[in-house]
Design a protein around this motif. Structure first.
Motif, mmCIF file in Angstrom:
data_model
loop_
_atom_site.group_PDB
_atom_site.id
_atom_site.type_symbol
_atom_site.label_atom_id
_atom_site.label_comp_id
_atom_site.label_asym_id
_atom_site.label_seq_id
_atom_site.Cartn_x
_atom_site.Cartn_y
_atom_site.Cartn_z
ATOM 1 N N ASN A 64 23.702 -99.448 27.121
ATOM 2 C CA ASN A 64 24.115 -99.357 25.712
ATOM 3 C C ASN A 64 24.384 -97.890 25.403
ATOM 4 O OD1 ASN A 64 24.465 -99.402 22.969
ATOM 5 N ND2 ASN A 64 22.713 -100.739 22.564
ATOM 6 N N ALA A 65 25.650 -97.497 25.417
ATOM 7 C CA ALA A 65 26.013 -96.090 25.235
ATOM 8 C C ALA A 65 25.569 -95.559 23.881
ATOM 9 C CB ALA A 65 27.525 -95.922 25.387
ATOM 10 N N ALA A 66 25.416 -96.434 22.895
ATOM 11 C CA ALA A 66 25.056 -95.989 21.543
ATOM 12 C C ALA A 66 23.668 -95.374 21.467
ATOM 13 C CB ALA A 66 25.161 -97.162 20.565
ATOM 14 N N ILE A 67 22.788 -95.741 22.377
ATOM 15 C CA ILE A 67 21.424 -95.206 22.325
ATOM 16 C C ILE A 67 21.076 -94.421 23.600
ATOM 17 C CG2 ILE A 67 20.502 -96.834 20.657
ATOM 18 C CD1 ILE A 67 19.868 -97.339 24.361
ATOM 19 N N PHE A 68 22.089 -94.045 24.379
ATOM 20 C CA PHE A 68 21.879 -93.293 25.614
ATOM 21 C C PHE A 68 21.157 -91.974 25.345
ATOM 22 C CE2 PHE A 68 23.530 -90.312 28.923
ATOM 23 C CZ PHE A 68 22.975 -90.925 30.024
ATOM 24 N N ILE A 69 21.559 -91.277 24.281
ATOM 25 C CA ILE A 69 20.985 -89.956 23.978
ATOM 26 C C ILE A 69 19.506 -90.051 23.590
ATOM 27 C CG2 ILE A 69 21.091 -87.966 22.417
ATOM 28 C CD1 ILE A 69 24.141 -88.290 22.429
ATOM 29 N N PRO A 70 19.117 -90.859 22.594
ATOM 30 C CA PRO A 70 17.679 -90.907 22.260
ATOM 31 C C PRO A 70 16.826 -91.489 23.373
ATOM 32 C CG PRO A 70 18.862 -92.601 21.060
ATOM 33 C CD PRO A 70 19.906 -91.702 21.680
ATOM 34 N N TRP A 71 17.378 -92.418 24.130
ATOM 35 C CA TRP A 71 16.631 -93.013 25.239
ATOM 36 C C TRP A 71 16.238 -91.957 26.261
ATOM 37 C CZ3 TRP A 71 13.899 -97.001 26.700
ATOM 38 C CH2 TRP A 71 13.724 -97.279 28.037
ATOM 39 N N VAL A 88 11.529 -89.912 14.779
ATOM 40 C CA VAL A 88 12.500 -89.003 14.152
ATOM 41 C C VAL A 88 13.757 -88.877 15.015
ATOM 42 C CG1 VAL A 88 12.913 -86.586 13.523
ATOM 43 C CG2 VAL A 88 10.782 -87.701 12.846
ATOM 44 N N ILE A 89 13.588 -88.811 16.324
ATOM 45 C CA ILE A 89 14.738 -88.697 17.232
ATOM 46 C C ILE A 89 15.569 -89.977 17.223
ATOM 47 C CG2 ILE A 89 15.408 -88.441 19.658
ATOM 48 C CD1 ILE A 89 12.916 -86.642 19.991
ATOM 49 N N TRP A 90 14.887 -91.125 17.218
ATOM 50 C CA TRP A 90 15.582 -92.416 17.295
ATOM 51 C C TRP A 90 16.224 -92.843 15.973
ATOM 52 C CZ3 TRP A 90 16.812 -96.344 20.715
ATOM 53 C CH2 TRP A 90 16.383 -96.180 22.032
ATOM 54 N N TYR A 91 15.633 -92.458 14.859
ATOM 55 C CA TYR A 91 16.030 -93.028 13.564
ATOM 56 C C TYR A 91 17.536 -92.947 13.273
ATOM 57 C CZ TYR A 91 16.213 -94.036 8.597
ATOM 58 O OH TYR A 91 16.530 -94.581 7.368
ATOM 59 N N PRO A 92 18.185 -91.775 13.396
ATOM 60 C CA PRO A 92 19.616 -91.741 13.065
ATOM 61 C C PRO A 92 20.473 -92.650 13.943
ATOM 62 C CG PRO A 92 18.886 -89.653 14.028
ATOM 63 C CD PRO A 92 17.664 -90.446 13.747
ATOM 64 N N PHE A 93 20.108 -92.801 15.200
ATOM 65 C CA PHE A 93 20.879 -93.664 16.100
ATOM 66 C C PHE A 93 20.661 -95.137 15.755
ATOM 67 C CE2 PHE A 93 20.253 -89.665 18.296
ATOM 68 C CZ PHE A 93 21.503 -89.406 18.824
ATOM 69 N N LEU A 94 19.438 -95.486 15.427
ATOM 70 C CA LEU A 94 19.174 -96.860 14.981
ATOM 71 C C LEU A 94 19.912 -97.163 13.683
ATOM 72 C CD1 LEU A 94 15.327 -97.237 15.660
ATOM 73 C CD2 LEU A 94 17.199 -98.326 16.911
#
Length: 428
Positions: A338-345, A405-411
């Motif tokens: 899932n490229a949309a959450i690659f960064i926070p993951w 905090v890191i995940w919230y904007p991507f979610l």
């Protein structure tokens, strides 16, 4: 982003798959899992004997009464690992495994120095000290076990065995069949040990410890190597491969050795020498709620996000997530590919690991003592048990806030996209 991920997948997945199927790494993993129930028991004894609200006098009394629970398990962990390596590696060669385990254990003991101890005016010879059977002997134990099992199995496969008539009971026939391969294997180790002892006036334990183990442990205990390991755990999971199993199969000898060092220091009331240990990796890096520390992510999905898809997955994954099982969110969200959450993951565990390492190094929060905590123990409680302090659990709560905090904007972006898709389908 999708093109980059596709290219990375083409290069990484085949390599990771081969690594995950490597015979020797699988044997090493299974050997450590053989020792796991025993070390778990020893850890529970240590935790009970050293509860923070016990007085030093009570701790000393409990140690005298129940100390053998840890001495016979955690303190001699290398014995179980060497037997496990011999057993499982011999089994891969389709040779009777129980003899392979026994021969590997004997080979390890042959190269282990027996000490002479004087206590109360009485001299005792032939003493095996627990440091040789624990952390200090881990790497020579692994090396000796692999070599002994390979030699024993290859000699057996070549048919250099004593074959008994069919009328002889199976147990007797197997014992005679193992005799020649065992004698040859153990003779080799005896001659090597005699050469090292006689010519160089030392022993293989100290040679391996100084030449191999100390440099590797020093490297593995640092923050850069730890972040590399965490990065690959996350990256492999992103492509649907069990990152922890693959990375742990390579790093476990180092992390377990560091764990045993801390455990021995904790027993003696000394300063803990390492921050990075096996419990640190399991409890303070990627394990809070499952791989990727997704418990806070699941909570945000279940109770903060508005789209039906994220809410349903979050609520479904919440109960398993509390006990550090997060396959429902990894494959249900999905996180895999899932490229949309690659960064926070990738980013969140790296940030929390760095933060934990620094605050422990500064003495703000306690370091894991070396006890093994069952991986299903919920967040906060496992942090408290691992450090023998409530502050270990508090640190995990801070980690979860940081990860959230890191995940919230991507979610939130995913949530809005899902809501827009629902609105469009309704309009149609």
């Amino acid at each position: 982003m999708n093109g980059f991920i596709d290219k990375l997948s083409e290069k990484l997945v085949p390599i990771a798959s081969k690594l995950g199927q490597n015979k020797y790494l699988l044997v090493l993993r299974d050997a450590f899992m053989l020792a796991f129930p025993l070390t778990m028991f020893g850890s529970l004894v240590v935790v009970i004997n050293n509860l923070p609200f016990f007085s030093d006098e009570l701790k000393g009394t409990l140690g005298n009464l129940f100390g053998n629970g840890q001495n016979a398990t955690m303190s001699i962990m290398t014995l179980f690992v060497t037997f496990g390596i011999g057993y499982y590696l011999t089994k891969t060669h389709d040779v009777e495994p129980i003899f392979g385990g026994a021969v590997s254990l004997a080979a390890y003991l042959i190269v282990t120095p027996f000490a002479t101890v004087t206590e109360g005016g009485e001299t005792v010879t032939g003493v095996l000290t627990t440091d040789r059977l624990g952390a200090k002997g881990m790497f020579i134990g692994i090396i000796a076990a692999f070599l002994a099992a390979e030699i024993y199995s290859r000699i057996t496969k070549k048919g250099i065995v004593i074959k008994m008539p069919e009328a002889v009971p199976a147990a007797v026939a197997k014992s005679f069949a193992a005799m020649i391969p065992a004698i040859i294997t153990l003779t080799i180790f005896t001659l090597v040990n005699a050469f090292v002892t006689g010519v160089f006036d030392t022993n293989l334990h100290d040679v391996v410890y100084n030449v191999i183990q100390k440099p590797l442990v020093g490297l593995g205990s640092g923050l850069p190597a730890t972040l590399i390991a965490v990065f690959f755990v996350q990256l492999l999971w992103f492509f649907g491969l069990h990152g922890q199993i693959i990375v742990n199969s390579v790093m476990d000898p180092i992390w377990n050795t560091l764990m045993l060092d801390n455990f021995e220091a904790f027993q003696k009331g000394e300063t803990l020498p390492h921050i990075v240990t096996k419990p640190f990796m399991e409890i303070f890096t990627v394990g809070m709620g499952g791989s990727g520390s997704t418990l806070i992510v699941v909570i945000l999905m279940a109770f903060v996000m508005k789209s039906r898809q994220l809410k349903d997955v979050g609520r479904l994954a919440l109960a398993p997530g509390i006990f550090n099982v997060n396959e429902p969110v990894i494959f249900g969200m999905p996180i895999v590919l899932n490229a949309a959450i690659f960064i926070p993951w990738l980013l969140a565990p790296l940030v929390s690991t760095t933060f934990n390492y620094l605050v422990m190094a500064a003495g703000i929060f306690p370091t894991p003592t070396g006890v093994t905590v069952p991986w299903t123990v919920p967040v906060f409680f496992n942090g408290m048990l691992a450090t023998n302090s409530i502050m270990g659990g508090v640190l995990q709560l801070i980690d979860m806030a940081l990860i959230g905090v890191i995940w919230y904007p991507f979610l939130k972006i995913l949530d809005r996209t899902n809501l827009q898709q629902v609105d469009m389908s309704t309009a149609e």
